[in-house]
Design a protein around this motif. Structure first.
Motif, PDB file in Angstrom:
ATOM      1  N   PHE A 131      15.078   4.710   4.555  1.00  0.00           N
ATOM      2  CA  PHE A 131      14.328   3.384   4.763  1.00  0.00           C
ATOM      3  C   PHE A 131      13.955   2.971   3.475  1.00  0.00           C
ATOM      4  O   PHE A 131      13.596   3.819   2.610  1.00  0.00           O
ATOM      5  N   PRO A 132      13.905   1.468   2.883  1.00  0.00           N
ATOM      6  CA  PRO A 132      13.142   1.052   1.563  1.00  0.00           C
ATOM      7  C   PRO A 132      12.020   1.418   1.402  1.00  0.00           C
ATOM      8  O   PRO A 132      11.338   1.731   0.233  1.00  0.00           O
ATOM      9  N   ALA A 133      10.970   1.951   2.614  1.00  0.00           N
ATOM     10  CA  ALA A 133       9.660   2.207   2.148  1.00  0.00           C
ATOM     11  C   ALA A 133       9.255   3.177   3.236  1.00  0.00           C
ATOM     12  O   ALA A 133      10.153   3.349   4.284  1.00  0.00           O
ATOM     13  N   GLU A 134       8.228   3.757   3.128  1.00  0.00           N
ATOM     14  CA  GLU A 134       7.820   4.825   4.030  1.00  0.00           C
ATOM     15  C   GLU A 134       7.576   4.220   5.373  1.00  0.00           C
ATOM     16  O   GLU A 134       6.791   3.261   5.367  1.00  0.00           O
ATOM     17  N   PRO A 135       8.038   4.938   6.177  1.00  0.00           N
ATOM     18  CA  PRO A 135       7.781   4.211   7.571  1.00  0.00           C
ATOM     19  C   PRO A 135       6.467   4.377   8.187  1.00  0.00           C
ATOM     20  O   PRO A 135       5.901   5.496   7.955  1.00  0.00           O
ATOM     21  N   TYR A 136       5.935   4.003   9.236  1.00  0.00           N
ATOM     22  CA  TYR A 136       4.801   4.245  10.056  1.00  0.00           C
ATOM     23  C   TYR A 136       5.431   5.236  10.998  1.00  0.00           C
ATOM     24  O   TYR A 136       6.367   5.297  11.564  1.00  0.00           O
ATOM     25  N   LYS A 157      13.418  18.480  12.343  1.00  0.00           N
ATOM     26  CA  LYS A 157      12.457  17.799  11.367  1.00  0.00           C
ATOM     27  C   LYS A 157      13.598  17.485  10.134  1.00  0.00           C
ATOM     28  O   LYS A 157      13.157  16.062   9.765  1.00  0.00           O
ATOM     29  N   ASP A 158      14.504  17.885   9.877  1.00  0.00           N
ATOM     30  CA  ASP A 158      15.642  17.607   8.978  1.00  0.00           C
ATOM     31  C   ASP A 158      16.246  16.152   9.159  1.00  0.00           C
ATOM     32  O   ASP A 158      16.305  15.325   8.345  1.00  0.00           O
ATOM     33  N   TYR A 159      16.282  16.020  10.647  1.00  0.00           N
ATOM     34  CA  TYR A 159      17.044  14.712  10.941  1.00  0.00           C
ATOM     35  C   TYR A 159      16.009  13.586  10.648  1.00  0.00           C
ATOM     36  O   TYR A 159      16.282  12.451  10.242  1.00  0.00           O
ATOM     37  N   ILE A 160      14.965  13.768  11.125  1.00  0.00           N
ATOM     38  CA  ILE A 160      13.600  12.783  11.116  1.00  0.00           C
ATOM     39  C   ILE A 160      13.502  12.404   9.550  1.00  0.00           C
ATOM     40  O   ILE A 160      13.269  11.313   9.081  1.00  0.00           O
ATOM     41  N   LYS A 161      13.484  13.440   8.768  1.00  0.00           N
ATOM     42  CA  LYS A 161      13.149  13.435   7.176  1.00  0.00           C
ATOM     43  C   LYS A 161      14.161  12.645   6.693  1.00  0.00           C
ATOM     44  O   LYS A 161      13.940  11.399   6.003  1.00  0.00           O
ATOM     45  N   THR A 162      15.585  12.720   6.815  1.00  0.00           N
ATOM     46  CA  THR A 162      16.627  12.026   6.540  1.00  0.00           C
ATOM     47  C   THR A 162      16.474  10.785   6.763  1.00  0.00           C
ATOM     48  O   THR A 162      16.621   9.781   5.904  1.00  0.00           O
ATOM     49  N   LEU A 163      15.956  10.375   7.877  1.00  0.00           N
ATOM     50  CA  LEU A 163      16.091   8.809   8.627  1.00  0.00           C
ATOM     51  C   LEU A 163      14.997   8.458   7.850  1.00  0.00           C
ATOM     52  O   LEU A 163      15.155   7.236   7.431  1.00  0.00           O
ATOM     53  N   ALA A 164      13.890   8.820   7.801  1.00  0.00           N
ATOM     54  CA  ALA A 164      12.713   8.406   7.067  1.00  0.00           C
ATOM     55  C   ALA A 164      12.970   8.119   5.702  1.00  0.00           C
ATOM     56  O   ALA A 164      12.679   6.850   5.034  1.00  0.00           O
ATOM     57  N   LEU A 165      13.728   8.827   4.992  1.00  0.00           N
ATOM     58  CA  LEU A 165      14.152   8.549   3.405  1.00  0.00           C
ATOM     59  C   LEU A 165      15.202   7.536   3.411  1.00  0.00           C
ATOM     60  O   LEU A 165      15.261   7.092   2.193  1.00  0.00           O
TER      61      LEU A 165
END
Ligand code: SF4
Length: 392
Positions: free
Chosen positions: A103-108, A93-101
Motif C-alpha cells: 500500500f502507498p501508506a501504512e494501513p489501518y 504473517k508474511d502474507y499480511i506484511k507483504t500486503l501491507a507493504l
C-alpha cells in the motif's frame, strides 16, 4: 484476546454456509453438544501465536520484542504446542506484511477484532483474524490452521459476514468501495483470495437477512447436501439427510431407462453418492455409541473388535531375547525417513539449500476430482503435437 472465549451464537459465521442453505439446521443442532477436538484446540493455539506476531509487527511500540518473546514462551509450554506452528504462522504473517507493504501508506490494522453483524443476523458476531483498511478497500484475512480441505474465499459466507461486520464498524471513517477476502491455510499450502465491489456485499446482506430470519425461528426447508451436512451436529440422526441419502442410494431416478448409464449420468451419480458414504459412516458411529450406552438399535449390536498383542515392557523383552542369543539386527529395522519427514525435521530452507537439487517430482496417480478443483485436467489422449513428434 483469549481465543478460548470465541463463543458461538446460534447463527454463527462459521456455520453460515450451513444455515444459509438449510435454515432449520441451526435450531436442530442446538439439541447436540458442541464438542471441541484436539485439532480445534491446536488451531486456537496457532491463532494465539499468529496474533502475537501481528501485534509485534503492527504495534511494535506497545508490543515490543521482550513482550512478544515472553508471550511466545508462555505458548510454548502449552500441551499442544508444536515447533512447526512457528513456521506455519510465519507464512500467514508474511502474507499480511507483504500486503501491507504494497500500500502507498501504512494501513489501518485491527487484529483479532470482534465484528458485529447483528444488523443482518440475530446476535451475529464473530472474530476477524486480521482487518486492514487502505485506500477504498477493506481487507479481511482469515487463518485456518486445519489440515482438512482447502477453503475458497470466493463468496465465502463466513468471510462475507466478517466483512459486513467490519464494514459496519469502519464505514463511518473510511470510504469503503471494495472488499478483499483472503483465507490462508498454511498447512495445505493454500491461499485463496477474492475481491468484490461493495454493492455485491450489500446484496448478500439482504439475502442473509431473509435467511437468518427463517433460521433463527427454525423455519424453512431442510436442505441436505454434502457441504452443509458434513459438520452439522445433527448429521447422524437428521431425518431429512437420512431420507435424501436413501433416495440417492436406492432410487435416484424414476421411470424406464436404458440398460447402460451414460457419462452424463455417471457424473450425476458420483455427485449423488458423495454424501451417501459419509452419511452411512456417521450413522454407524452414532449407532455404535447407542449400543455401547446400552440402548437398543434393532438388528445391530456392539462387539469387541479384533484385539492386538503388545509387550508389557518392550525393553525388558528385548533384553531377554538378546541374552538368549538373538542378534540386535533382527530386532530392529533401519528405516529411512520419507522426503517430507526429512524436510520437516531439518526445515524447508536448509532442505532446499542442501538437497533441493536432488528432488524430482513424480507425477501422481490419476485421480478423479470435481470440476471445480484447481488442478489442470489430464487425459490419456495423445495430442496432435505429441503424435507428430513421435512420427518424426
Ligand atoms: S444434517 Fe444436513 S439436512 Fe440435516 S439439519 Fe444438518 S445440514 Fe440440514
Amino acid at each position: 484476546m483469549n481465543h478460548q472465549e470465541r463463543t458461538h451464537a446460534v447463527l454463527s459465521a462459521s456455520g453460515a454456509h450451513r444455515w444459509l442453505l438449510c435454515t432449520p439446521s441451526a435450531r436442530l443442532e442446538e439439541q447436540f453438544p458442541d464438542t471441541t477436538s484436539d485439532a480445534a484446540r491446536e488451531g486456537t493455539l496457532a491463532h494465539e501465536l499468529a496474533e502475537m506476531k501481528l501485534r509485534h509487527y503492527f504495534q511494535t511500540k506497545e508490543f515490543g520484542k521482550r513482550k512478544y518473546n515472553a508471550e511466545v514462551k508462555k505458548l510454548k509450554t502449552e500441551e499442544l504446542w508444536q515447533d512447526e506452528m512457528d513456521g506455519y504462522t510465519e507464512i500467514y504473517k508474511d502474507y499480511i506484511k507483504t500486503l501491507a507493504l504494497s500500500f502507498p501508506a501504512e494501513p489501518y490494522s485491527a487484529i483479532e477484532k470482534r465484528v458485529d453483524f447483528s444488523q443482518y443476523v440475530p446476535d451475529g458476531f464473530g472474530t476477524a483474524d486480521c482487518i486492514l483498511l487502505s485506500g477504498n478497500t477493506l481487507h479481511v484475512i482469515d487463518l485456518k490452521y486445519g489440515k482438512g480441505v482447502p477453503v475458497s474465499a470466493e463468496e465465502n459466507p463466513q468471510m462475507m459476514l466478517y466483512a459486513l461486520g467490519a464494514y459496519q464498524a469502519y464505514s463511518f471513517l473510511y470510504d469503503i468501495r471494495s472488499i478483499h477476502l483472503v483465507i490462508i491455510q498454511p498447512r495445505l499450502d493454500s491461499i485463496s483470495e477474492w475481491e468484490c465491489p461493495l454493492g455485491e456485499l450489500l446484496e448478500f446482506a439482504e439475502y442473509v437477512k431473509d435467511r437468518a430470519k427463517l433460521a433463527i425461528n427454525g423455519e424453512g426447508e431442510f436442505c441436505p447436501g454434502e457441504k452443509q451436512c458434513r459438520f452439522c451436529r445433527a448429521k447422524a440422526q437428521c431425518r431429512a439427510r437420512a431420507e435424501e441419502n436413501v433416495k440417492l442410494a436406492f432410487n435416484p431416478d424414476k421411470g424406464k431407462l436404458p440398460p447402460l448409464i451414460s457419462n452424463k449420468e455417471m457424473g450425476k451419480y458420483l455427485a449423488y453418492g458423495e454424501d451417501v458414504a459419509k452419511w452411512l459412516s456417521d450413522l454407524k458411529e452414532h449407532a455404535l455409541k447407542e449400543c455401547l450406552a446400552g440402548r437398543e438399535v434393532p438388528g445391530w449390536k456392539a462387539v469387541e473388535g479384533r484385539g492386538s498383542r503388545d509387550w508389557t515392557d518392550m525393553d525388558a523383552a528385548f533384553e531377554v531375547l538378546k541374552e538368549k542369543g538373538i542378534a540386535e539386527e533382527i530386532l530392529y529395522e533401519k528405516k529411512a525417513l520419507t522426503l517430507a519427514q526429512v524436510e520437516k525435521t531439518i526445515g524447508k530452507k536448509d532442505f532446499a539449500e542442501m538437497v533441493g537439487g536432488m528432488v524430482v517430482k513424480n507425477p501422481g496417480k490419476p485421480t478423479l476430482v470435481k470440476e471445480s478443483d484447481k488442478r489442470e485436467a489430464i487425459t490419456n489422449k495423445i495430442t496432435a503435437e505429441k503424435a507428430f513428434q513421435e512420427e518424426q
